[in-house]
Scaffold this motif. Structure first.
Motif, short mmCIF file in Angstrom:
data_model
loop_
_atom_site.label_atom_id
_atom_site.label_comp_id
_atom_site.label_asym_id
_atom_site.label_seq_id
_atom_site.Cartn_x
_atom_site.Cartn_y
_atom_site.Cartn_z
N PRO A 1 0.81 -1.22 0.00
CA PRO A 1 0.00 0.00 0.00
C PRO A 1 0.84 1.27 0.00
CG PRO A 1 -0.04 -1.06 2.16
CD PRO A 1 0.61 -2.02 1.22
N GLU A 2 2.08 1.16 0.47
CA GLU A 2 2.96 2.33 0.50
C GLU A 2 3.56 2.65 -0.87
OE1 GLU A 2 5.68 -1.01 0.19
OE2 GLU A 2 3.79 -0.69 1.24
N GLN A 3 3.47 1.70 -1.80
CA GLN A 3 4.05 1.88 -3.13
C GLN A 3 3.15 1.21 -4.17
OE1 GLN A 3 8.03 0.22 -3.72
NE2 GLN A 3 8.66 2.13 -4.70
N PRO A 4 1.96 1.77 -4.41
CA PRO A 4 1.04 1.14 -5.35
C PRO A 4 1.57 1.17 -6.78
CG PRO A 4 0.24 3.32 -4.71
CD PRO A 4 1.42 3.00 -3.82
N ALA A 5 1.07 0.26 -7.57
CA ALA A 5 1.49 0.17 -8.98
C ALA A 5 0.96 1.36 -9.76
CB ALA A 5 0.96 -1.12 -9.59
N ALA A 6 1.67 1.69 -10.83
CA ALA A 6 1.18 2.70 -11.76
C ALA A 6 -0.01 2.12 -12.53
CB ALA A 6 2.29 3.11 -12.72
N PRO A 7 -0.86 2.96 -13.10
CA PRO A 7 -1.99 2.46 -13.90
C PRO A 7 -1.52 1.86 -15.21
CG PRO A 7 -1.84 4.83 -14.09
CD PRO A 7 -0.83 4.44 -13.05
N PHE A 8 -2.41 1.12 -15.87
CA PHE A 8 -2.06 0.55 -17.17
C PHE A 8 -2.93 1.15 -18.26
CE2 PHE A 8 -5.56 -2.15 -15.93
CZ PHE A 8 -6.15 -2.58 -17.10
N ALA A 9 -2.49 0.96 -19.50
CA ALA A 9 -3.20 1.52 -20.66
C ALA A 9 -3.37 0.44 -21.72
CB ALA A 9 -2.44 2.71 -21.23
N ILE A 10 -4.45 0.56 -22.48
CA ILE A 10 -4.70 -0.31 -23.63
C ILE A 10 -4.80 0.56 -24.87
CG2 ILE A 10 -6.32 -1.88 -24.75
CD1 ILE A 10 -4.79 -3.19 -22.46
N ASN A 11 -4.09 0.16 -25.91
CA ASN A 11 -4.08 0.88 -27.18
C ASN A 11 -5.17 0.33 -28.10
OD1 ASN A 11 -2.03 0.73 -30.10
ND2 ASN A 11 -3.17 2.50 -29.43
N GLN A 12 -5.97 1.24 -28.65
CA GLN A 12 -7.00 0.86 -29.62
C GLN A 12 -6.69 1.51 -30.97
OE1 GLN A 12 -9.12 -1.36 -29.04
NE2 GLN A 12 -9.57 -1.37 -26.85
N ILE A 13 -6.60 0.70 -32.01
CA ILE A 13 -6.45 1.20 -33.37
C ILE A 13 -7.84 1.60 -33.87
CG2 ILE A 13 -5.78 0.67 -35.74
CD1 ILE A 13 -3.42 0.81 -33.82
N VAL A 14 -8.02 2.88 -34.16
CA VAL A 14 -9.35 3.39 -34.51
C VAL A 14 -9.58 3.36 -36.02
CG1 VAL A 14 -10.92 5.36 -34.16
CG2 VAL A 14 -9.24 4.82 -32.44
N HIS A 15 -8.56 2.98 -36.77
CA HIS A 15 -8.68 2.91 -38.23
C HIS A 15 -9.83 1.98 -38.63
CE1 HIS A 15 -7.47 1.77 -42.39
NE2 HIS A 15 -7.06 3.02 -42.43
N LYS A 16 -10.52 2.34 -39.71
CA LYS A 16 -11.74 1.63 -40.12
C LYS A 16 -11.51 0.15 -40.40
CE LYS A 16 -11.04 3.07 -44.93
NZ LYS A 16 -11.60 3.87 -46.07
N SER A 17 -10.29 -0.25 -40.68
CA SER A 17 -10.04 -1.66 -40.98
C SER A 17 -9.97 -2.53 -39.72
CB SER A 17 -8.73 -1.81 -41.78
OG SER A 17 -7.62 -1.48 -40.98
N ASN A 18 -9.97 -1.91 -38.55
CA ASN A 18 -9.94 -2.69 -37.31
C ASN A 18 -11.34 -3.19 -36.98
OD1 ASN A 18 -9.58 -3.85 -34.83
ND2 ASN A 18 -9.08 -1.96 -33.75
N ASP A 19 -11.64 -4.41 -37.38
CA ASP A 19 -12.98 -4.95 -37.19
C ASP A 19 -13.23 -5.45 -35.76
OD1 ASP A 19 -11.36 -7.20 -37.21
OD2 ASP A 19 -12.13 -7.98 -39.10
N ARG A 20 -12.25 -5.27 -34.89
CA ARG A 20 -12.41 -5.69 -33.50
C ARG A 20 -12.69 -4.53 -32.56
NH1 ARG A 20 -7.67 -9.61 -31.45
NH2 ARG A 20 -8.13 -8.36 -29.61
N LEU A 21 -12.68 -3.31 -33.04
CA LEU A 21 -12.74 -2.15 -32.16
C LEU A 21 -13.91 -2.18 -31.19
CD1 LEU A 21 -11.63 0.57 -31.26
CD2 LEU A 21 -12.94 1.65 -33.12
N GLU A 22 -15.11 -2.43 -31.70
CA GLU A 22 -16.29 -2.43 -30.83
C GLU A 22 -16.20 -3.51 -29.76
OE1 GLU A 22 -21.18 -2.83 -31.12
OE2 GLU A 22 -19.99 -2.46 -32.93
N HIS A 23 -15.79 -4.71 -30.17
CA HIS A 23 -15.63 -5.81 -29.21
C HIS A 23 -14.61 -5.47 -28.14
CE1 HIS A 23 -13.27 -9.29 -27.77
NE2 HIS A 23 -14.43 -9.90 -27.68
N ASP A 24 -13.46 -4.96 -28.57
CA ASP A 24 -12.37 -4.70 -27.62
C ASP A 24 -12.73 -3.56 -26.66
OD1 ASP A 24 -11.06 -6.70 -28.91
OD2 ASP A 24 -9.51 -5.44 -29.82
N LEU A 25 -13.47 -2.57 -27.14
CA LEU A 25 -13.91 -1.49 -26.25
C LEU A 25 -14.87 -2.02 -25.19
CD1 LEU A 25 -14.47 1.62 -28.55
CD2 LEU A 25 -12.90 1.44 -26.61
N GLN A 26 -15.73 -2.96 -25.56
CA GLN A 26 -16.65 -3.53 -24.59
C GLN A 26 -15.91 -4.29 -23.50
OE1 GLN A 26 -19.40 -5.87 -26.93
NE2 GLN A 26 -20.55 -4.08 -27.64
#
Length: 317
Positions: A70-95
């Motif tokens: 608790p004295e040294q909590p982890a930093a947050p994490f991030a997820i990268n989303q490719i917003v280009h129209k060819s990414n057919d997984r965007l909606e699924h991955d956002l959910q």
């Protein structure tokens, strides 16, 4: 300027760049535990159903770390989303990201109001990567919370602007969260990024040469052995200009100094599409500072020491 709470408590002002194919939960968890934002592209999870498993692994590991430290909590994490129209997984991955309330979403190759609204709905923060001031303004107009300025020398898809020009132009109108990407691989460079007006350094290529990274040994060794002379800038492989290691291009039977131009309309960032150039290695110009494959924590500890030393050096002058 006040940073969003999730970004205001970082032990080190560093965001680990999401590395296509290479980033995985093991690397993200190691980065976050060591005090920097760990990130990965959602498309690295293949098939798409694996993303749920990976986000469960990351959130559970970081929660356990915070409970034990608790004295040294982890930093947050991030997820990268490719917003280009060819990414057919965007909606699924956002959910799936919504299910786990991913704290930071990094958007690339297109800025969309609906995507930003979706992230804000679960309390997340959106950072959008850009290569010039024009795209930076578009991203903020469409609701991004912050920007990642991808300057000359960055690995993967990179711009051609000097970091000095890019940061000063953005800071002329934007006082929100701003990260700088482009050949940053030392603690001194992290301090330089902050001195010119960025809040964070965005570091990618250095993390390829870590034990946790999901890259083959030859790729890691090429980074250890290489320097900026071993990098070539081309749009052949994805339709978007980026920086790549010449050794991997030669291994594919091509001359890195005589590459043809690609048709940008052929860009394909589809969810589970096979990549024709999977053995071409993205890499930035900062690799001259990397001389060994080490655990991610060891790399971050070095950056921390160098950052502190650089601050002391400047304060003494």
């Amino acid at each position: 300027m006040t940073l969003p709470a999730v970004l205001a408590r970082l032990p080190l002002p560093i965001i680990g760049a999401p590395l296509f194919i290479i980033s995985n939960p093991k690397l993200v968890i190691a980065q976050c535990k060591a005090g920097v934002v760990g990130a990965m592209p959602s498309l690295n999870a293949r098939p798409a159903s694996q993303l749920d498993e990976w986000l469960a692994e990351i959130t559970e590991a970081l929660a356990a770390h915070d409970k034990a430290h608790p004295e040294q909590p982890a930093a947050p994490f991030a997820i990268n989303q490719i917003v280009h129209k060819s990414n057919d997984r965007l909606e699924h991955d956002l959910q799936v990201c919504a299910k786990y309330k991913v704290p930071i979403i990094i958007t690339s190759l297109g800025a969309r109001t609906d995507v930003n609204d979706a992230v804000h709905a679960w309390g997340g923060v959106v950072l959008h990567d850009i290569i010039n001031n024009f795209f930076a303004k578009k991203a903020i107009e469409k609701g991004a919370d912050g920007l990642i300025a991808v300057a000359a020398g960055a690995g993967g898809h990179a711009g051609v602007k000097s970091p000095f020009a890019l940061i000063q132009e953005i800071r002329g109108w934007f006082d929100g969260p701003l990260a700088l990407s482009g050949a940053i691989a030392t603690g001194g460079a992290v301090l330089a990024a902050r001195a010119m007006g960025a809040d964070f350094a965005y570091i990618g290529s250095a993390f390829i040469a870590t034990e946790e990274a999901r890259a083959i040994d030859a790729y890691k060794q090429a980074i250890v052995d290489g320097n900026s002379d071993d990098i070539v800038y081309s749009n052949l492989f994805t339709g978007v200009h980026g920086n790549y290691l010449k050794a991997s291009i030669r291994a594919a039977g091509l001359d890195p100094d005589q590459l043809p131009e690609s048709d940008p309309s052929k860009m394909n960032f589809g969810g589970d599409a096979k990549k024709a150039w999977k053995d071409i290695w993205g890499c930035g110009q900062g690799i001259g500072a990397i001389d060994a494959v080490v655990p991610a924590r060891e790399l971050i500890d070095r950056l921390r020491r160098e950052y502190a030393a650089a601050r002391e050096r400047l304060a003494a002058n």
